[in-house]
Enzyme design. Structure first.
Site, short mmCIF file in Angstrom:
data_model
loop_
_atom_site.label_atom_id
_atom_site.label_comp_id
_atom_site.label_asym_id
_atom_site.label_seq_id
_atom_site.Cartn_x
_atom_site.Cartn_y
_atom_site.Cartn_z
N HIS A 201 0.92 -1.30 0.05
CA HIS A 201 -0.08 0.02 -0.03
C HIS A 201 0.95 1.17 -0.02
O HIS A 201 0.62 2.11 -0.56
CB HIS A 201 -0.99 0.02 1.35
CG HIS A 201 -1.94 -0.80 0.92
ND1 HIS A 201 -2.85 -1.41 2.18
CD2 HIS A 201 -2.72 -1.49 -0.01
CE1 HIS A 201 -3.67 -2.41 1.71
NE2 HIS A 201 -3.58 -2.30 0.56
N ARG A 303 -10.67 -3.32 -13.42
CA ARG A 303 -10.70 -4.41 -12.49
C ARG A 303 -12.25 -4.70 -12.10
O ARG A 303 -12.60 -3.96 -10.87
CB ARG A 303 -9.77 -4.17 -11.50
CG ARG A 303 -8.37 -4.03 -11.73
CD ARG A 303 -7.60 -3.50 -10.66
NE ARG A 303 -6.01 -3.81 -10.62
CZ ARG A 303 -5.23 -2.54 -10.81
NH1 ARG A 303 -5.73 -1.26 -10.55
NH2 ARG A 303 -4.02 -2.60 -10.88
N ARG A 339 -11.40 -6.87 -17.56
CA ARG A 339 -11.09 -8.18 -16.87
C ARG A 339 -12.40 -8.63 -16.22
O ARG A 339 -12.98 -8.05 -15.26
CB ARG A 339 -9.88 -7.74 -15.83
CG ARG A 339 -9.42 -9.35 -15.28
CD ARG A 339 -8.32 -9.00 -14.55
NE ARG A 339 -8.42 -8.38 -13.27
CZ ARG A 339 -7.40 -7.96 -12.51
NH1 ARG A 339 -6.16 -8.28 -12.78
NH2 ARG A 339 -7.91 -7.59 -11.52
N GLU A 427 -0.50 -14.75 -16.55
CA GLU A 427 0.07 -14.57 -15.04
C GLU A 427 0.42 -15.91 -14.51
O GLU A 427 1.28 -15.73 -13.74
CB GLU A 427 -1.21 -14.17 -14.16
CG GLU A 427 -2.14 -12.99 -14.57
CD GLU A 427 -3.32 -12.57 -13.87
OE1 GLU A 427 -3.44 -11.88 -12.96
OE2 GLU A 427 -4.24 -13.61 -14.30
N ASP A 451 1.40 -11.14 -10.52
CA ASP A 451 1.30 -12.37 -10.32
C ASP A 451 2.22 -13.17 -11.07
O ASP A 451 2.60 -14.27 -10.74
CB ASP A 451 0.00 -12.75 -10.52
CG ASP A 451 -1.20 -12.84 -9.34
OD1 ASP A 451 -0.60 -12.86 -8.20
OD2 ASP A 451 -2.39 -12.37 -9.50
N ARG A 461 4.46 -12.04 -3.14
CA ARG A 461 4.79 -10.71 -3.48
C ARG A 461 4.61 -9.81 -2.46
O ARG A 461 4.99 -8.50 -2.62
CB ARG A 461 3.96 -10.08 -4.78
CG ARG A 461 2.34 -10.27 -4.62
CD ARG A 461 1.80 -9.86 -5.69
NE ARG A 461 0.25 -9.94 -5.66
CZ ARG A 461 -0.64 -9.38 -6.43
NH1 ARG A 461 0.05 -8.28 -7.28
NH2 ARG A 461 -1.89 -9.32 -6.34
N CYS A 498 -0.26 -4.89 -17.98
CA CYS A 498 -1.09 -4.31 -17.10
C CYS A 498 -0.70 -4.26 -15.73
O CYS A 498 -1.27 -3.69 -14.93
CB CYS A 498 -2.39 -4.48 -17.35
SG CYS A 498 -2.80 -6.32 -16.95
#
Length: 566
Positions: A201, A303, A339, A427, A451, A461, A498
């Site tokens: 974040h 998304r 997506r 991914e 991913d 990650r 992306c």
């Protein structure tokens, strides 16, 4: 114990997140709450009768204050910062956390409210950490919520980042969303954290604010308050006690570069005129409306799951069409890549996600949710198709977590039945290795580098200790990207990126050199990427790609590409 501080002239290294130079004194961020106030609260006599009710009443009052504080900050912010703060407000009010506090209070008459809260938070932190992915990132948010609740309970101000009296470099173990979102870029010239990864974040919000940022920096908390440092957000270095004249000159050159970035107005292309589509990542109608004002040619990643995180029941196809139409309307005359639900793992959607998976990151998520619930995907595709028909915006649709050619072919057939262009996310490493065959059955590919890196390197990650492995500059990841891009060139079909890698101006040059035809990113990152590409030729991009692919490690790859494209 005396803390050993790094000597002047020394340098620390971390994971670069937001490029740019920041020069200033270190301001250490401390999150401790006055221990005397905590001790005084814990020592208060509490009558046994009504003990639990009194404690929970205090807890509920503190929760209300903390959640309201997050919401006030969210209303004052926008984009990723507002989304993260709103999520933190929801996490503070979580009924499961309250139930755990109640259970701990009941376990023993000697357990005080502070201990009950701490034990409940520790329980959920362990759970989130085990789940991995972005859920592990929420452990930091939860610890921050605990500190804020304790502050309200004991009657002291909430902990947080102090307001610098002069432009400073903030150094912390990690920063909570509420702290990062409220930073003033005119006062905070750079961020350095000891923990965190490139998709934390802190990194996401720092990128939105345009503050140079380096995360995962071992030894950062050993820096002394007030010592002057030069932070290089592109190289991931923190120079301690640099020569001030030289450092000031470098910062001034960086400011000039940023001025060029701010003036860049698109469209995306190399210096010799080779077009590169620059696109925006969006989450809903509001974020799409803001992104539409940037120099982008469309949306490379809508998304959709972020529209439904708070929904208990699945919206009908008609309801979904209304939601999708808001995004498509903002990009009339351009195009939008939608997506399908990337639910599961770190993004639980109540009406779709499987509960109780032992390893959700490798479980039933993304397209896999439709295997035993085909109506879920069918209704979403119906909603997307209706929105596209109503608005008229060119609409492409892609599925996440595709692992086999058969999955890609089946998905593409369903999308084309509805008159839309079909693609899949790359991914899973298998999708990259079979990219040429994937392109026989779909119209385009889009590399989700977050991913892809995680699965290629077998490293969470969000794990700070593994940040060096979850770097998209890892040679193995770059090889998979190159394989996919080469397949796109051979098939004369679009291949985009992306993931967060697209927002790195230096890496963008190498990606274009590999054959990537579009880059989709947070709207705030578009101008830096576009300005960098406008300064290099396609030949330089191709040379940069070769140098990156030949490098032994991420640091060597960055240095090699920087030597070619500047």
């Amino acid at each position: 114990m005396v803390t050993a501080h790094p000597a002047p002239g020394a340098a620390l290294r971390g994971t670069p997140v937001v490029p740019g130079l920041g020069l200033g004194p270190v301001l250490l961020v401390r999150t401790e709450i006055d221990p005397d106030a905590v001790a005084a609260f814990a020592a208060r006599p509490v009558p046994s009768e009504g003990r639990e009710e009194e404690a929970l009443a205090l807890y509920d009052a503190a929760v209300a204050e903390v959640a309201a504080g997050f919401e006030r900050r969210a209303e004052a912010g926008h984009g990723a910062a507002a989304e993260v703060l709103t999520a933190s407000a929801g996490l503070a009010r979580d009924k499961g956390l309250r139930s755990a506090v109640r259970k701990n209070l009941r376990a023993s008459d000697s357990t005080g409210l502070l201990d009950a809260l701490h034990a409940a938070v520790a329980q959920f932190v362990e759970l989130f950490t085990q789940m991995g992915g972005l859920m592990a990132e929420r452990a930091t948010d939860l610890r921050d919520i605990e500190r804020r609740l304790v502050a309200h309970l004991v009657g002291v101000p909430e902990p947080g980042v102090p307001t610098p009296s002069q432009p400073s470099v903030l150094v912390a173990e990690d920063l909570a969303p509420a702290d990062t979102a409220g930073l003033d870029p005119s006062r905070v010239v750079a961020l350095v954290t000891e923990r965190g990864g490139p998709t934390s974040h802190t990194a996401i919000i720092a990128r939105q604010l345009g503050i140079p940022c380096v995360v995962g920096t071992a030894g950062a908390l050993g820096l002394a308050d007030g010592v002057t440092v030069l932070v290089d957000g592109a190289a991931g270095s923190i120079e301690i006690g640099p020569d001030l004249d030289t450092a000031a000159s470098r910062v001034e050159a960086d400011r000039a570069e940023r001025a060029l970035v701010a003036a860049w107005a698109g469209p995306g292309a190399t210096a010799d005129g080779v077009p590169v589509k620059l696109l925006a990542n969006v989450a809903d109608g509001e974020s799409a409306g803001k992104a539409a004002g940037e120099p982008v040619e469309g949306v490379g990643l809508f998304r959709t799951e972020l529209c439904f995180l708070s929904r208990a029941d699945e919206p009908s196809a008609a309801e979904q069409a209304d939601i999708y139409a808001e995004v498509l309307t903002s990009f009339a005359g351009r195009y939008v890549v939608v997506r399908t639900l990337d639910a599961g793992s770190d993004k639980p959607v109540a009406f779709a996600t499987h509960e109780g998976e032992e390893n959700p990151a490798l479980g039933v998520r993304g397209l896999r949710l439709s295997f035993d619930n085909p109506g879920l995907l069918g209704r979403q595709l119906d909603g997307i198709a209706e929105a596209a028909r109503r608005v008229g915006t060119e609409t492409w649709v892609m599925a996440p977590m595709v692992a086999t050619v058969a999955e890609a072919a089946d998905f593409a057939a369903q999308v084309r039945e509805r008159g839309l262009k079909a693609g899949v996310m790359v991914e899973v490493p298998s999708a990259a290795l079979l990219a040429h065959r994937m392109l026989e059955v779909v119209d385009f590919l889009s590399l989700g580098t977050n991913d892809l890196t995680q699965y290629t390197m077998a490293a969470d990650r969000m794990a700070t200790d593994l940040a060096h492995l979850t770097d998209p500059w890892q040679p193995a990841v770059l090889q998979l990207i190159a394989i996919t891009a080469h397949a796109g060139r051979a098939a004369a079909k679009p291949v985009g990126v992306c993931g967060e890698a697209a927002a790195d101006p230096l890496l963008a040059c190498a990606l274009v050199g590999m054959g990537v035809s579009s880059l989709s990113m947070a709207a705030a990152a578009v101008r830096p990427v576009g300005a960098r590409l406008a300064q290099v030729t396609m030949a330089q991009c191709e040379e940069a790609a070769e140098a990156a692919l030949a490098a032994a490690d991420p640091a060597a790859a960055r240095d090699a590409v920087r030597a070619i494209v500047g």
